[in-house]
Design a protein around this motif. Sequence first.
Motif, PDB file in Angstrom:
ATOM      1  N   MET A 168      -1.952   5.180   6.609  1.00  0.00           N
ATOM      2  CA  MET A 168      -2.200   5.009   5.024  1.00  0.00           C
ATOM      3  C   MET A 168      -3.196   4.202   4.694  1.00  0.00           C
ATOM      4  SD  MET A 168      -0.806   6.157   1.995  1.00  0.00           S
ATOM      5  CE  MET A 168      -1.388   6.384   1.960  1.00  0.00           C
TER       6      MET A 168
ATOM      7  N   ALA B  83       6.083   4.405  12.450  1.00  0.00           N
ATOM      8  CA  ALA B  83       6.475   4.183  11.483  1.00  0.00           C
ATOM      9  C   ALA B  83       5.500   3.476  11.146  1.00  0.00           C
ATOM     10  CB  ALA B  83       7.589   3.625  10.806  1.00  0.00           C
TER      11      ALA B  83
ATOM     12  N   LEU C 284       0.285  11.916   7.942  1.00  0.00           N
ATOM     13  CA  LEU C 284       1.438  10.814   7.676  1.00  0.00           C
ATOM     14  C   LEU C 284       2.312  10.630   8.000  1.00  0.00           C
ATOM     15  CD1 LEU C 284      -0.564   9.192   4.237  1.00  0.00           C
ATOM     16  CD2 LEU C 284      -0.786   8.485   6.302  1.00  0.00           C
ATOM     17  N   ASN C 285       3.237  11.839   7.485  1.00  0.00           N
ATOM     18  CA  ASN C 285       4.357  11.828   8.349  1.00  0.00           C
ATOM     19  C   ASN C 285       4.333  13.355   8.122  1.00  0.00           C
ATOM     20  OD1 ASN C 285       5.647  12.719   5.430  1.00  0.00           O
ATOM     21  ND2 ASN C 285       6.139  10.227   5.649  1.00  0.00           N
TER      22      ASN C 285
ATOM     23  N   MET D 267      11.670   0.317   7.553  1.00  0.00           N
ATOM     24  CA  MET D 267      11.083  -0.236   8.999  1.00  0.00           C
ATOM     25  C   MET D 267      10.710  -1.205   8.085  1.00  0.00           C
ATOM     26  SD  MET D 267      11.447   2.878  11.260  1.00  0.00           S
ATOM     27  CE  MET D 267      11.787   4.374  11.262  1.00  0.00           C
TER      28      MET D 267
ATOM     29  N   ARG E 226      -2.356  14.412   4.980  1.00  0.00           N
ATOM     30  CA  ARG E 226      -3.737  14.373   3.550  1.00  0.00           C
ATOM     31  C   ARG E 226      -5.235  15.134   4.133  1.00  0.00           C
ATOM     32  NH1 ARG E 226      -1.688   9.756   0.338  1.00  0.00           N
ATOM     33  NH2 ARG E 226       0.253   9.946   0.222  1.00  0.00           N
TER      34      ARG E 226
ATOM     35  N   GLU F   4       2.079   5.268  10.802  1.00  0.00           N
ATOM     36  CA  GLU F   4       2.117   6.124   9.133  1.00  0.00           C
ATOM     37  C   GLU F   4       1.252   4.966   8.718  1.00  0.00           C
ATOM     38  OE1 GLU F   4       5.298   7.209   7.944  1.00  0.00           O
ATOM     39  OE2 GLU F   4       4.742   7.160   5.858  1.00  0.00           O
TER      40      GLU F   4
ATOM     41  N   MET G 161       0.863  -0.950   0.534  1.00  0.00           N
ATOM     42  CA  MET G 161      -0.104  -0.233   0.157  1.00  0.00           C
ATOM     43  C   MET G 161       0.552   1.211   0.279  1.00  0.00           C
ATOM     44  SD  MET G 161      -3.233   0.639   1.170  1.00  0.00           S
ATOM     45  CE  MET G 161      -3.094   1.688  -0.282  1.00  0.00           C
ATOM     46  N   LEU G 162       1.853   1.814   1.211  1.00  0.00           N
ATOM     47  CA  LEU G 162       2.885   2.456   1.472  1.00  0.00           C
ATOM     48  C   LEU G 162       3.949   2.488  -0.272  1.00  0.00           C
ATOM     49  CD1 LEU G 162       4.133   1.749   4.645  1.00  0.00           C
ATOM     50  CD2 LEU G 162       3.235   3.443   4.224  1.00  0.00           C
TER      51      LEU G 162
ATOM     52  N   THR H 156       9.933   4.255   6.547  1.00  0.00           N
ATOM     53  CA  THR H 156       8.595   3.576   6.510  1.00  0.00           C
ATOM     54  C   THR H 156       8.455   2.490   6.570  1.00  0.00           C
ATOM     55  OG1 THR H 156       7.450   5.641   7.541  1.00  0.00           O
ATOM     56  CG2 THR H 156       6.410   3.095   7.015  1.00  0.00           C
TER      57      THR H 156
ATOM     58  N   ARG I 167       9.190   8.497   4.083  1.00  0.00           N
ATOM     59  CA  ARG I 167       7.957   7.234   3.444  1.00  0.00           C
ATOM     60  C   ARG I 167       8.724   6.229   3.204  1.00  0.00           C
ATOM     61  NH1 ARG I 167       3.251   5.958   0.780  1.00  0.00           N
ATOM     62  NH2 ARG I 167       2.493   7.861   2.276  1.00  0.00           N
TER      63      ARG I 167
ATOM     64  N   PRO J 100       2.880  12.717  -2.655  1.00  0.00           N
ATOM     65  CA  PRO J 100       2.999  13.604  -1.966  1.00  0.00           C
ATOM     66  C   PRO J 100       5.186  14.407  -1.894  1.00  0.00           C
ATOM     67  CG  PRO J 100       2.369  14.073   0.214  1.00  0.00           C
ATOM     68  CD  PRO J 100       2.280  13.080  -1.118  1.00  0.00           C
ATOM     69  N   ARG J 101       5.270  15.003  -3.056  1.00  0.00           N
ATOM     70  CA  ARG J 101       7.068  15.358  -2.783  1.00  0.00           C
ATOM     71  C   ARG J 101       7.414  14.923  -1.392  1.00  0.00           C
ATOM     72  NH1 ARG J 101      10.041  19.005  -3.347  1.00  0.00           N
ATOM     73  NH2 ARG J 101       8.932  20.526  -3.731  1.00  0.00           N
ATOM     74  N   LYS J 102       7.437  16.087  -0.065  1.00  0.00           N
ATOM     75  CA  LYS J 102       7.720  15.938   0.865  1.00  0.00           C
ATOM     76  C   LYS J 102       8.157  15.072   1.103  1.00  0.00           C
ATOM     77  CE  LYS J 102       8.577  21.304  -0.160  1.00  0.00           C
ATOM     78  NZ  LYS J 102       7.432  21.917   1.105  1.00  0.00           N
ATOM     79  N   GLY J 103       6.484  14.255   1.313  1.00  0.00           N
ATOM     80  CA  GLY J 103       6.761  13.267   2.640  1.00  0.00           C
ATOM     81  C   GLY J 103       7.209  11.773   2.029  1.00  0.00           C
TER      82      GLY J 103
ATOM     83  N   ASP K 116       0.119  23.037   1.369  1.00  0.00           N
ATOM     84  CA  ASP K 116       1.816  23.309   0.938  1.00  0.00           C
ATOM     85  C   ASP K 116       1.712  21.997   0.524  1.00  0.00           C
ATOM     86  OD1 ASP K 116       4.019  22.098  -0.267  1.00  0.00           O
ATOM     87  OD2 ASP K 116       4.881  22.814   1.770  1.00  0.00           O
ATOM     88  N   PHE K 117       1.321  21.662  -1.086  1.00  0.00           N
ATOM     89  CA  PHE K 117       0.013  20.518  -1.571  1.00  0.00           C
ATOM     90  C   PHE K 117       1.808  19.907  -2.199  1.00  0.00           C
ATOM     91  CE2 PHE K 117      -3.289  22.906  -2.601  1.00  0.00           C
ATOM     92  CZ  PHE K 117      -4.425  21.848  -2.794  1.00  0.00           C
ATOM     93  N   THR K 118       2.670  20.548  -2.325  1.00  0.00           N
ATOM     94  CA  THR K 118       3.442  18.952  -2.361  1.00  0.00           C
ATOM     95  C   THR K 118       4.075  18.653  -0.766  1.00  0.00           C
ATOM     96  OG1 THR K 118       5.552  20.680  -1.570  1.00  0.00           O
ATOM     97  CG2 THR K 118       5.110  20.951  -4.286  1.00  0.00           C
ATOM     98  N   ALA K 119       3.030  18.947   0.188  1.00  0.00           N
ATOM     99  CA  ALA K 119       3.604  18.035   1.728  1.00  0.00           C
ATOM    100  C   ALA K 119       1.938  17.855   2.028  1.00  0.00           C
ATOM    101  CB  ALA K 119       4.012  19.224   2.636  1.00  0.00           C
ATOM    102  N   GLY K 120       1.260  17.674   0.518  1.00  0.00           N
ATOM    103  CA  GLY K 120      -0.278  16.963   1.446  1.00  0.00           C
ATOM    104  C   GLY K 120      -1.012  16.808   0.072  1.00  0.00           C
ATOM    105  N   ARG K 121      -2.272  16.182   0.221  1.00  0.00           N
ATOM    106  CA  ARG K 121      -2.950  15.911  -1.131  1.00  0.00           C
ATOM    107  C   ARG K 121      -4.567  16.416  -0.260  1.00  0.00           C
ATOM    108  NH1 ARG K 121      -2.670  11.161  -4.453  1.00  0.00           N
ATOM    109  NH2 ARG K 121      -4.728  11.487  -3.806  1.00  0.00           N
TER     110      ARG K 121
ATOM    111  N   GLY L 164       6.015  15.232   6.555  1.00  0.00           N
ATOM    112  CA  GLY L 164       6.281  16.351   4.506  1.00  0.00           C
ATOM    113  C   GLY L 164       4.730  15.017   3.876  1.00  0.00           C
ATOM    114  N   ASP L 165       3.478  14.951   4.789  1.00  0.00           N
ATOM    115  CA  ASP L 165       2.379  14.234   3.425  1.00  0.00           C
ATOM    116  C   ASP L 165       1.308  14.521   5.075  1.00  0.00           C
ATOM    117  OD1 ASP L 165       0.345  12.204   2.494  1.00  0.00           O
ATOM    118  OD2 ASP L 165       1.955  10.764   2.215  1.00  0.00           O
TER     119      ASP L 165
END
Lengths: 504, 504
Positions: free
Chosen positions: B28, B21, B242-243, A51, B248, B24, A28-29, A48, A45, A38-41, B225-230, B245-246
């Motif tokens: 997800m 982790a 989620l993390n 791990m 949502r 996360e 899923m990940l 994660t 990710r 999103p790029r910054k995640g 910040d759409f590069t760190a989320g949706r 940089g992500d």
Amino acid sequence: MSATYTNESQAFVDLLKKLKAYSEAVGMLYWDLRTGAPRKGVPGRSETIGMLSTDVFKLSVSDEMGAYLDTLEAKMDELDAPLKKMVQDTRKDYNRNKLLPPELYQEYVVLTSKAESAWEEAKHSGDYDTFKPFLKDIVKISQQFIDYWGVKETRYDTLLDMYEPGMTVAELDRIFGDLRDQLVPLVEEVKQADNKPAFAFLKDTYSIEGQKSFSNFILNQMGFDFTAGRLDESVHPFAIGLNLGDVRITTNYLEKDVASAIFSSLHEGGHALYEQNISPAFAGLPLCEGTSMGIHESQSRLWENLVGRSLPFWKQYYGELQRTFPSQLSQVKAEDFYRAINRVEPSLIRIEADEVTYNLHIIIRYEIEKMLFNDNLSVDDLPEVWNDKYESYLGVRPTNNGEGVLQDVHWSGGSFGYFPSYALGNMYAAQMMHSMRKGMPDLDARIENGELAPIKAYLTEHVYQYGKLKTPSDIIQSMTGEALNPQYLVDYLTNKTKEVYQLS
Amino acid sequence: MSATYTNESQAFVDLLKKLKAYSEAVGMLYWDLRTGAPRKGVPGRSETIGMLSTDVFKLSVSDEMGAYLDTLEAKMDELDAPLKKMVQDTRKDYNRNKLLPPELYQEYVVLTSKAESAWEEAKHSGDYDTFKPFLKDIVKISQQFIDYWGVKETRYDTLLDMYEPGMTVAELDRIFGDLRDQLVPLVEEVKQADNKPAFAFLKDTYSIEGQKSFSNFILNQMGFDFTAGRLDESVHPFAIGLNLGDVRITTNYLEKDVASAIFSSLHEGGHALYEQNISPAFAGLPLCEGTSMGIHESQSRLWENLVGRSLPFWKQYYGELQRTFPSQLSQVKAEDFYRAINRVEPSLIRIEADEVTYNLHIIIRYEIEKMLFNDNLSVDDLPEVWNDKYESYLGVRPTNNGEGVLQDVHWSGGSFGYFPSYALGNMYAAQMMHSMRKGMPDLDARIENGELAPIKAYLTEHVYQYGKLKTPSDIIQSMTGEALNPQYLVDYLTNKTKEVYQLS
């Protein structure tokens, strides 16, 4: 599973289910990373995923797992077939992972992760020398792995068996030899042909919305179950089974190439039909996946090529494509579309190759990998050997290593022995189709009539339902009555090519 | 973290990172279930989430974790602030989980999972009696939990502290008492007002595409910040980090209600800004989340209401909304839109309530929960008490329990003590806005000019960056110079309502 197990069998099955659950999470990940994270995640990710993967690895070689295997192996005769196969497969993975010194494995993980970036740069620049030291180390450690795992008939046999259990160099030499000796002249004949199909109309402008709609249409026709799967977009198309009721595929729409998404949808859809139709008794178990890379690939290729590039298929579905893209296609006949999507052209790049030459791209890689592991071919000499073989089999020679020996990602990850699966898939598919046609003499008429359900039913009966329960050779033998035979592929390709090129 | 730790501190931090982790991965899987997982994958997915959650639980109460906590608590003075807070928080969770007998906890998990289905049916039919036995058992076990955890000042204090650390019945009685005594007359005054805002135009037909485009526009304006989320869609809107940089969010577009998606986007966007702007030093650690439910809710409400339902905001952004929906809004003035989205109407359903009455819905639930746990109110008498309070505070009385005591999911899951967070969020938000306005006297002019960046910067400085490092009371005290004070909310609501209703 419906069976009632003893306590220790049940505990073993529970541990396998847990491993499968972890794999679903990792899957899923991964799916999310490829389809829209999103790029910054990405850095978080990736950690994660690392791990969770490490925990899966630790569980798979845990003392607990070892003890279950010992106990169950002592009474294999009492186990039912699914349990027996799970014990065998798990033992294989357990030994494979357990026999390696942890430090060496760790070194390999770090090396391949660095090597992938180095490969990307080298492919881009065409500079083989920057990638060579990594490749040398990867081959060296892979050779050490073979020593730890134990040499089968030849050293390369040990690697082959990982991807296509039971497959050997002896058998592939025979099969690929046959294939090569018959396809090389066919390609030569096509090169000389006067009657080459026109295909410029495939490269017209096709709206992404229209392509999406057609991909969805064609997947519905195949019997892809959208209540047990999804279609998304990613740069490189893939299929992934998260669980029995959730099998996802992706495609990539190119505005200037209408064929790309159609055939990648058919291809990934074929992988997905396999995983959507495994017996519900195997849900949540390691049996709930394809039995080998080769058999998996046979299902994608069967739908993509044997069905999806056939004339009856387009006699039925071309009307819908014309309705979707009237300005681009209303003047193009179904037969001309069929000829265009079946043109044969020797080229340098594997993933852009047609149905005929594709196999030669694979045979070249197989021969080179075998030389690397069995004949001590030096990594220094790879580009020369690569280019010579391309010239000899396909009549084309790369002018730089980016379009030659550096084109594929596989070796940077140490996946030696994987390439043959692609050509095995083509051969299995042709043999299965031949056998299906014997059982359904009116197969072409049915396809032309838009009846694809019998194909899915037939494959479910002989392939899909078993998941990983049967071995690849069991499947092909019991379905077709003989072992893998490359002649079916050669005949199919020869007949179609002669038809498309109007050769005698 | 950048700090260098001793071996045992580092091992503790590594274990916490692993737990994060796993969270996360679970997050997800959950996000995917809510936004697009295929229906047939749900049973397998639920099992997978269950297995991973169980492993997270086991790790959090493992002997390994207990040993780290003992070791580190013995030298708290030597630890830096982040590590100290992580030891404290982890100890709290560890004790919470460890103090319960595993069988009782298991019974509770099974009970609440059955209770949720029973609640759904009962809400639908309005039949309280079918849900009552479940609710009785949930209250009974919750009472036992309180005994195991230890009674704070009162029994209900023990529950409150789980969601808003440090919050007490004594403080809430005072705060909510103030709020109730001032809001009830305000609602009464509005009921009598002649000058009610028109709002039928909000229920015109608004295309989903236009709404999507406006939600994206407004989130960009806020600094999401759409590069760190949706931004995705789900039946019930939510935000999930989620993390770092992500992060949502989801919203739900209703064709016949243009306000719904706008304000849920602003609301979830507020949650998301909090989690996107936590200090990068806390990435991958349990400190990388909001410090409490109440503070989290303050950030969503501040953006949704204090900023998003203000006149300066719509003086700036209403033009864009009109351009998106010209046929529906070109004849409606910004001031009329502002009045419509700020109308006050006593109603039965919490989640449909306006800014003013919303708090009374919460106070009713708070008073009832307190009676249940501190005064032995019988579950049999809940509907009567509920309906009486609605009549007394809001002047409306449910005619069936589906629109009364059965309307919320919370109690079926045993989440007693959670409701106050929503009203705390409103109060924190008003107090923070008041304080921000003192620091930025031209705040309204900036908003009217479309300069929202200073708001995000201010909140980052005082709230966001700290994640879970500071307690709720630390944050409100150091940001505003005083403890939580409900008067700011009362003043804000009174002023705005008088303006909207043109009261004296």
